[in-house]
Design a protein around this motif. Structure first.
Motif, PDB file in Angstrom:
ATOM      1  N   PHE A   6      11.105  -8.287  64.932  1.00 56.30           N
ATOM      2  CA  PHE A   6      10.054  -7.836  64.788  1.00 56.30           C
ATOM      3  C   PHE A   6       8.681  -8.591  65.414  1.00 56.30           C
ATOM      4  CE2 PHE A   6      13.175  -6.645  61.520  1.00 56.30           C
ATOM      5  CZ  PHE A   6      13.393  -5.290  61.720  1.00 56.30           C
ATOM      6  N   VAL A   7       7.810  -7.844  65.630  1.00 58.80           N
ATOM      7  CA  VAL A   7       6.458  -8.504  65.914  1.00 58.80           C
ATOM      8  C   VAL A   7       5.190  -7.964  65.016  1.00 58.80           C
ATOM      9  CG1 VAL A   7       5.982  -6.828  67.709  1.00 58.80           C
ATOM     10  CG2 VAL A   7       4.954  -8.999  67.824  1.00 58.80           C
ATOM     11  N   VAL A   8       4.413  -8.946  64.647  1.00 63.55           N
ATOM     12  CA  VAL A   8       3.159  -8.421  63.899  1.00 63.55           C
ATOM     13  C   VAL A   8       1.976  -8.969  64.682  1.00 63.55           C
ATOM     14  CG1 VAL A   8       2.117  -8.478  61.910  1.00 63.55           C
ATOM     15  CG2 VAL A   8       4.540  -8.652  61.656  1.00 63.55           C
ATOM     16  N   GLU A   9       1.272  -8.105  65.090  1.00 66.43           N
ATOM     17  CA  GLU A   9      -0.175  -8.387  65.874  1.00 66.43           C
ATOM     18  C   GLU A   9      -1.249  -8.481  64.943  1.00 66.43           C
ATOM     19  OE1 GLU A   9      -2.286  -7.017  69.644  1.00 66.43           O
ATOM     20  OE2 GLU A   9      -0.471  -6.332  69.649  1.00 66.43           O
ATOM     21  N   LYS A  11      -5.284  -8.692  64.809  1.00 66.52           N
ATOM     22  CA  LYS A  11      -6.703  -8.307  65.738  1.00 66.52           C
ATOM     23  C   LYS A  11      -7.769  -9.170  65.234  1.00 66.52           C
ATOM     24  CE  LYS A  11      -4.163  -5.038  67.825  1.00 66.52           C
ATOM     25  NZ  LYS A  11      -4.486  -3.508  67.932  1.00 66.52           N
ATOM     26  N   LYS A 200      -0.445  -8.406  75.143  1.00 59.48           N
ATOM     27  CA  LYS A 200       0.562  -7.465  75.599  1.00 59.48           C
ATOM     28  C   LYS A 200       1.477  -8.076  76.464  1.00 59.48           C
ATOM     29  CE  LYS A 200       1.197  -2.677  77.376  1.00 59.48           C
ATOM     30  NZ  LYS A 200       0.620  -1.559  77.970  1.00 59.48           N
ATOM     31  N   LYS A 203       3.806 -10.277  74.510  1.00 58.81           N
ATOM     32  CA  LYS A 203       5.012  -9.904  73.937  1.00 58.81           C
ATOM     33  C   LYS A 203       6.000  -9.369  74.813  1.00 58.81           C
ATOM     34  CE  LYS A 203       2.229  -6.418  71.686  1.00 58.81           C
ATOM     35  NZ  LYS A 203       1.651  -5.514  71.000  1.00 58.81           N
ATOM     36  N   SER A 207      10.181 -10.645  74.790  1.00 56.11           N
ATOM     37  CA  SER A 207      11.335  -9.621  74.923  1.00 56.11           C
ATOM     38  C   SER A 207      12.257 -10.102  76.283  1.00 56.11           C
ATOM     39  CB  SER A 207      11.035  -8.453  75.333  1.00 56.11           C
ATOM     40  OG  SER A 207      10.394  -8.057  74.048  1.00 56.11           O
ATOM     41  N   ASP A 215      10.318  -4.890  67.579  1.00 52.80           N
ATOM     42  CA  ASP A 215       9.711  -3.597  66.943  1.00 52.80           C
ATOM     43  C   ASP A 215       8.411  -3.966  66.194  1.00 52.80           C
ATOM     44  OD1 ASP A 215      11.971  -2.041  67.872  1.00 52.80           O
ATOM     45  OD2 ASP A 215      13.015  -2.557  65.876  1.00 52.80           O
ATOM     46  N   GLU A 216       7.324  -3.200  66.632  1.00 53.22           N
ATOM     47  CA  GLU A 216       6.119  -3.453  66.025  1.00 53.22           C
ATOM     48  C   GLU A 216       6.153  -3.129  64.531  1.00 53.22           C
ATOM     49  OE1 GLU A 216       2.467  -3.058  67.932  1.00 53.22           O
ATOM     50  OE2 GLU A 216       3.714  -3.105  69.962  1.00 53.22           O
ATOM     51  N   LYS A 219       1.452  -5.928  59.225  1.00 51.88           N
ATOM     52  CA  LYS A 219       1.114  -7.083  58.478  1.00 51.88           C
ATOM     53  C   LYS A 219       1.583  -6.778  56.944  1.00 51.88           C
ATOM     54  CE  LYS A 219      -3.659  -6.641  57.307  1.00 51.88           C
ATOM     55  NZ  LYS A 219      -4.981  -7.295  57.420  1.00 51.88           N
TER      56      LYS A 219
END
Length: 224
Positions: A6-9, A11, A200, A203, A207, A215-216, A219
């Motif tokens: 999983f990815v958490v971005e 801002k 972007k 990310k 991968s 998967d996004e 938070k």
């Protein structure tokens, strides 16, 4: 091998303490088997961090100067010396269970470097490594610092990649304890670079290099 990643971005820039809390929560989830890897991508508010190798001797400013600049100071459990985090810099915290990849920290650090090298290649910038120093370099200028920690083969900390960073803050330290070389930022080479576009690309390179789909998630998922 199929991996649950999983990815958490984030801002908006986070305080360093908030970043540590997020890493700890992600570590708990990976330890519990809820994920094989969680990638946190964020910016920090201005902060100097000191690693296990020390670094206070490479801090060139006193407490009053740090307060004037609005820069915090933290001691951490990552490897490496003193470094800087701040707005305009992509900070990646991969909380990965290397048992699902390869139990080899040298391999892992090399992969982190490769993520940045490949992002820079997309901008026609030739970057590489220096045998004596970890991180990513464009000629003799360091554009990304790396410092990690691992427990039971689960990683913490990661890299700081200068994209549109205030390089004057680096003048208050000997970055990573290195005195003979300077630092670089992507906007030195690409005018008008789009920060979110670089995130972007980062990310995407994670991968490819770690052979996993990320998967996004929001938070809030980390904090529950």
């Amino acid at each position: 091998m199929s991996r649950r990643c999983f990815v958490v971005e984030f801002k908006e820039p986070l305080g360093y303490g908030d970043g540590l809390t997020l890493q700890e929560r992600a570590f708990e989830k990976v330890s519990a088997g809820e994920a094989d890897g969680i990638l946190l991508l964020l910016e920090h508010k201005p902060v100097f961090t000191v690693g296990r190798s020390g670094g206070r001797e490479n801090l060139l400013a006193d407490k009053r100067t740090l307060e004037t600049y609005g820069i915090e100071l933290y001691e951490t459990n990552r490897g490496g010396n003193i470094t800087y985090h701040g707005p305009g810099q992509i900070v990646a915290y991969p909380i990965f269970n290397l048992s699902k990849w390869k139990k080899d920290l040298q391999w892992y650090v090399s992969c982190l470097e490769e993520v940045i090298i490949q992002v820079l290649k997309d901008y026609n910038i030739k970057a590489g490594r220096k045998p004596k120093y970890r991180g990513v370099w464009v000629a003799d200028k360091k554009i990304a610092a790396i410092g990690i920690a691992a427990e039971r083969w689960i990683t913490m900390h990661g890299f700081a990649f200068n994209v549109k960073v205030d390089k004057s803050h680096f003048e208050l330290i000997n970055p990573c304890g290195i005195k003979e070389f300077s630092v670089a930022s992507l906007d030195d080479y690409v005018k008008g670079v789009d920060f979110r576009e670089v995130v972007k690309k980062t990310k995407k390179k994670f991968s490819i290099i770690f052979e996993a789909g990320f998967d996004e998630v929001a938070k809030d998922w980390i904090l529950t």
